[in-house]
Structure formats: structure tokens, C-alpha cells
Motif scaffolding. Structure first.
Motif, PDB file in Angstrom:
ATOM      1  N   VAL A   1       0.875  -1.168   0.000  1.00 16.49           N
ATOM      2  CA  VAL A   1       0.000   0.000   0.000  1.00 16.49           C
ATOM      3  C   VAL A   1       0.909   1.215   0.000  1.00 16.49           C
ATOM      4  O   VAL A   1       1.800   1.342   0.842  1.00 16.49           O
ATOM      5  CB  VAL A   1      -0.936   0.028   1.228  1.00 16.49           C
ATOM      6  CG1 VAL A   1      -1.764   1.317   1.239  1.00 16.49           C
ATOM      7  CG2 VAL A   1      -1.849  -1.192   1.234  1.00 16.49           C
ATOM      8  N   ARG A   2       0.706   2.087  -0.959  1.00 18.76           N
ATOM      9  CA  ARG A   2       1.458   3.331  -1.090  1.00 18.76           C
ATOM     10  C   ARG A   2       0.470   4.453  -1.393  1.00 18.76           C
ATOM     11  O   ARG A   2      -0.682   4.212  -1.735  1.00 18.76           O
ATOM     12  CB  ARG A   2       2.474   3.255  -2.244  1.00 18.76           C
ATOM     13  CG  ARG A   2       3.542   2.204  -2.087  1.00 18.76           C
ATOM     14  CD  ARG A   2       4.615   2.669  -1.122  1.00 18.76           C
ATOM     15  NE  ARG A   2       5.716   1.754  -1.038  1.00 18.76           N
ATOM     16  CZ  ARG A   2       5.898   0.880  -0.066  1.00 18.76           C
ATOM     17  NH1 ARG A   2       5.012   0.768   0.897  1.00 18.76           N
ATOM     18  NH2 ARG A   2       6.946   0.094  -0.043  1.00 18.76           N
ATOM     19  N   THR A   3       0.949   5.684  -1.300  1.00 17.21           N
ATOM     20  CA  THR A   3       0.108   6.791  -1.735  1.00 17.21           C
ATOM     21  C   THR A   3      -0.055   6.698  -3.244  1.00 17.21           C
ATOM     22  O   THR A   3       0.673   5.952  -3.910  1.00 17.21           O
ATOM     23  CB  THR A   3       0.744   8.153  -1.378  1.00 17.21           C
ATOM     24  OG1 THR A   3       1.944   8.303  -2.154  1.00 17.21           O
ATOM     25  CG2 THR A   3       1.027   8.269   0.109  1.00 17.21           C
TER      26      THR A   3
ATOM     27  N   GLU B   1       5.123   7.537   2.782  1.00 16.57           N
ATOM     28  CA  GLU B   1       4.884   8.469   3.886  1.00 16.57           C
ATOM     29  C   GLU B   1       3.844   9.491   3.478  1.00 16.57           C
ATOM     30  O   GLU B   1       3.628   9.754   2.297  1.00 16.57           O
ATOM     31  CB  GLU B   1       6.165   9.146   4.344  1.00 16.57           C
ATOM     32  CG  GLU B   1       6.827  10.036   3.324  1.00 16.57           C
ATOM     33  CD  GLU B   1       8.085  10.706   3.863  1.00 16.57           C
ATOM     34  OE1 GLU B   1       8.245  11.910   3.618  1.00 16.57           O
ATOM     35  OE2 GLU B   1       8.893  10.022   4.516  1.00 16.57           O
ATOM     36  N   SER B   2       3.176  10.047   4.492  1.00 14.45           N
ATOM     37  CA  SER B   2       2.128  11.036   4.272  1.00 14.45           C
ATOM     38  C   SER B   2       2.025  11.901   5.519  1.00 14.45           C
ATOM     39  O   SER B   2       2.678  11.622   6.531  1.00 14.45           O
ATOM     40  CB  SER B   2       0.797  10.336   3.976  1.00 14.45           C
ATOM     41  OG  SER B   2      -0.195  11.269   3.610  1.00 14.45           O
ATOM     42  N   ALA B   3       1.209  12.924   5.454  1.00  8.93           N
ATOM     43  CA  ALA B   3       1.069  13.869   6.568  1.00  8.93           C
ATOM     44  C   ALA B   3      -0.081  13.479   7.489  1.00  8.93           C
ATOM     45  O   ALA B   3      -1.101  12.942   7.047  1.00  8.93           O
ATOM     46  CB  ALA B   3       0.834  15.280   6.026  1.00  8.93           C
TER      47      ALA B   3
ATOM     48  N   GLY C   1       2.778   8.702  13.302  1.00  4.75           N
ATOM     49  CA  GLY C   1       2.998   7.309  13.664  1.00  4.75           C
ATOM     50  C   GLY C   1       3.181   6.466  12.424  1.00  4.75           C
ATOM     51  O   GLY C   1       3.434   6.985  11.333  1.00  4.75           O
ATOM     52  N   GLU C   2       3.037   5.178  12.591  1.00  5.43           N
ATOM     53  CA  GLU C   2       3.193   4.261  11.476  1.00  5.43           C
ATOM     54  C   GLU C   2       1.901   3.489  11.252  1.00  5.43           C
ATOM     55  O   GLU C   2       1.330   2.948  12.204  1.00  5.43           O
ATOM     56  CB  GLU C   2       4.344   3.285  11.751  1.00  5.43           C
ATOM     57  CG  GLU C   2       4.614   2.353  10.597  1.00  5.43           C
ATOM     58  CD  GLU C   2       5.816   1.467  10.846  1.00  5.43           C
ATOM     59  OE1 GLU C   2       6.765   1.580  10.070  1.00  5.43           O
ATOM     60  OE2 GLU C   2       5.781   0.677  11.805  1.00  5.43           O
ATOM     61  N   LEU C   3       1.456   3.462  10.004  1.00  5.42           N
ATOM     62  CA  LEU C   3       0.295   2.663   9.629  1.00  5.42           C
ATOM     63  C   LEU C   3       0.798   1.323   9.120  1.00  5.42           C
ATOM     64  O   LEU C   3       1.728   1.275   8.313  1.00  5.42           O
ATOM     65  CB  LEU C   3      -0.509   3.355   8.524  1.00  5.42           C
ATOM     66  CG  LEU C   3      -1.011   4.762   8.819  1.00  5.42           C
ATOM     67  CD1 LEU C   3      -1.722   5.333   7.594  1.00  5.42           C
ATOM     68  CD2 LEU C   3      -1.928   4.760  10.027  1.00  5.42           C
TER      69      LEU C   3
ATOM     70  N   VAL D   1       3.355   8.240   8.956  1.00  2.00           N
ATOM     71  CA  VAL D   1       2.544   9.447   9.037  1.00  2.00           C
ATOM     72  C   VAL D   1       3.328  10.452   9.868  1.00  2.00           C
ATOM     73  O   VAL D   1       3.662  10.176  11.015  1.00  2.00           O
ATOM     74  CB  VAL D   1       1.155   9.152   9.655  1.00  2.00           C
ATOM     75  CG1 VAL D   1       0.366  10.439   9.841  1.00  2.00           C
ATOM     76  CG2 VAL D   1       0.388   8.178   8.783  1.00  2.00           C
ATOM     77  N   LYS D   2       3.622  11.596   9.246  1.00  4.47           N
ATOM     78  CA  LYS D   2       4.448  12.620   9.930  1.00  4.47           C
ATOM     79  C   LYS D   2       3.611  13.831  10.292  1.00  4.47           C
ATOM     80  O   LYS D   2       2.669  14.162   9.646  1.00  4.47           O
ATOM     81  CB  LYS D   2       5.584  13.053   9.003  1.00  4.47           C
ATOM     82  CG  LYS D   2       6.548  11.929   8.727  1.00  4.47           C
ATOM     83  CD  LYS D   2       7.667  12.421   7.843  1.00  4.47           C
ATOM     84  CE  LYS D   2       8.704  11.329   7.678  1.00  4.47           C
ATOM     85  NZ  LYS D   2       9.866  11.796   7.000  1.00  4.47           N
TER      86      LYS D   2
END
Length: 151
Positions: A26-28, A34-36, A117-119, A150-151
Motif C-alpha cells: 500500500v502506497r500513496t 509516507e504522508s502527513a 505514527g506508522e500505519l 505518518v508525519k
């Protein structure tokens, strides 16, 4: 000689990368891991068929804190959604057929958790013989779960 060694090392690295990437991820939409925090994001689940028989079902467990809002239509597949008592999507199952040497992509829109955090995205891939490959970290060397920071 150095050129030959570099060529062999480059080919070996490329082969390892392709093997390492050959699992459900799973990616954007842009292909990032990573994502906000709190961001609405389009995610893509990429599922390759790695056996000589077809994939017939893909089950995605939605990480806690992720709020799925909609799905892109995937021709040839039916989709079933499981929701919790709060009406949040907790699991998605796609049924269809992904032939050997093919892959399918499933797109969905979701809002990330408000906290960093981390999904961890757990995926269960079912083949036409009924066997299931778990991409859920139960054995990280054989079935790593997808992750989004997630940052």
C-alpha cells in the motif's frame, strides 16, 4: 575487470530489488510510503500474482485511525466492506481474478490519523486453490506488511 564486477553487482542488486518489491503493498497514489498527519490521501493497494495460478480474493485490513471515504471502481472485481460500530471501514475484500504474471491495483481515499505514527496495512491474498498468502508481518521475511509513515 572492475567494470565487469560493477555490472554483475548492478544486475544482482536489480534482481534483489524486484524480488523484494514483489509483494502486496500500500502506497500513496504518488507511490510514497509516507504522508502527513490528518491529510486526505489517495492510497493504492498493489497486488501481484506470484504463483502459477490466479489470485481470486484480496483482503485489506484498515489500520486503526484511518478513515476510508471512497473507492475507485475496479473493473472485474466486486468489493465488500466491513464497518465497525462507529461506521468506520475496518476491512475491504475484493473478489475477482488476477492471472499469473499480472497484478491489480485498488485505489481508495482516506484520511490519515491526526497523530504521527506508522500505519501497518495487512493484506491477505487468496489463490484459486484456496491457499492464502499473508502480508501481515506474521513472518516478516516471507510476508511483510505494507507500512506508511505518518508525519
Amino acid at each position: 575487470m572492475k567494470t565487469l564486477i560493477r555490472s554483475v553487482l548492478s544486475l544482482s542488486a536489480a534482481a534483489l530489488i524486484s524480488v523484494a518489491a514483489a509483494h502486496a503493498t500500500v502506497r500513496t497514489e504518488a507511490g510514497l510510503s509516507e504522508s502527513a498527519a490528518g491529510k486526505s490521501e489517495t492510497y493504492r493497494l498493489n497486488v501481484p500474482t506470484e504463483k502459477e495460478i490466479a489470485t481470486t480474493q484480496i483482503r485489506l485490513v484498515i489500520p486503526a485511525g484511518v478513515s476510508v471515504s471512497r473507492f475507485q471502481v475496479t473493473p472485474g472485481f466486486t468489493r465488500t466492506v466491513t464497518k465497525n460500530a462507529d461506521g468506520l471501514v475496518t476491512e475491504v475484500v475484493w473478489k475477482g481474478r488476477v492471472a499469473p504474471m499480472e497484478y491489480a491495483r485498488f485505489f481508495f481515499q482516506a484520511r490519515n490519523p491526526a497523530q504521527a505514527g506508522e500505519l501497518v496495512w495487512k493484506v491477505y491474498q487468496t489463490y484459486s486453490d484456496g491457499s492464502v498468502v499473508a502480508w501481515d508481518d506474521a513472518d516478516p521475511a516471507k510476508g511483510p506488511a505494507g507500512r506508511t509513515t505518518v508525519k
